[in-house]
Design a protein around this motif. Structure first.
Motif, short mmCIF file in Angstrom:
data_model
loop_
_atom_site.label_atom_id
_atom_site.label_comp_id
_atom_site.label_asym_id
_atom_site.label_seq_id
_atom_site.Cartn_x
_atom_site.Cartn_y
_atom_site.Cartn_z
N THR A 99 -5.94 -6.39 5.15
CA THR A 99 -4.93 -5.36 5.00
C THR A 99 -4.21 -4.93 6.08
O THR A 99 -3.16 -4.70 6.42
N ILE A 100 -4.82 -4.92 7.36
CA ILE A 100 -4.69 -4.42 8.74
C ILE A 100 -3.42 -5.53 9.11
O ILE A 100 -2.32 -5.09 9.82
N GLU A 101 -3.79 -6.90 8.74
CA GLU A 101 -2.73 -7.79 9.14
C GLU A 101 -1.64 -7.75 8.45
O GLU A 101 -0.32 -7.78 9.20
N LYS A 102 -1.52 -7.52 7.18
CA LYS A 102 -0.41 -7.34 6.13
C LYS A 102 0.31 -6.24 6.41
O LYS A 102 1.47 -6.03 6.89
N ALA A 103 -0.51 -5.09 6.93
CA ALA A 103 0.19 -3.84 7.37
C ALA A 103 1.29 -3.94 8.38
O ALA A 103 2.29 -3.27 8.71
#
Length: 112
Positions: A99-103
């Motif tokens: 999620t951090i990567e995508k965000a």
């Protein structure tokens, strides 16, 4: 009474871990919801704010803390329970990282 204290200690640590998992879930939901809203309206300041807040919350959750807490109770359980706790931790940490990567990709695309 020693068994009761031991069980209480394990439950106490598990409750702390569950609280961290809940924060991960809530932050991921906030990020996902905000990303959906930002797709429709990239300039929406409220969605940008929620997105940034959710991402910051996720970034502040230290996975090392989860692992340390988990290690304290893994030595006290075995079998399916131990396997379940280990798998749950892997899933939550992997989900958080993805999620951090995508965000971060969305953040750079939208200049947030």
């Amino acid at each position: 009474t020693t068994m009761a204290m031991w069980a209480d200690s394990v439950k106490f640590v598990k409750d702390i871990i569950d609280t961290k998992y809940h924060k991960i879930d809530a932050a991921e939901a906030e990020i996902t919801e905000s990303m959906d809203a930002l797709e429709k309206d990239p300039g929406c300041s409220k969605s940008r704010e929620h997105f940034s807040f959710g991402l910051r919350t996720l970034e502040l959750i230290q996975t090392e803390d989860i692992n340390i807490l988990l290690d304290t109770i893994l030595s006290e359980v075995n079998g399916k329970e131990k396997e379940g706790l280990e798998n749950e931790a892997k899933e939550k940490i992997t989900s958080r990282d993805k999620t951090i990567e995508k965000a971060n990709q969305v953040r750079s695309q939208l200049n947030i």
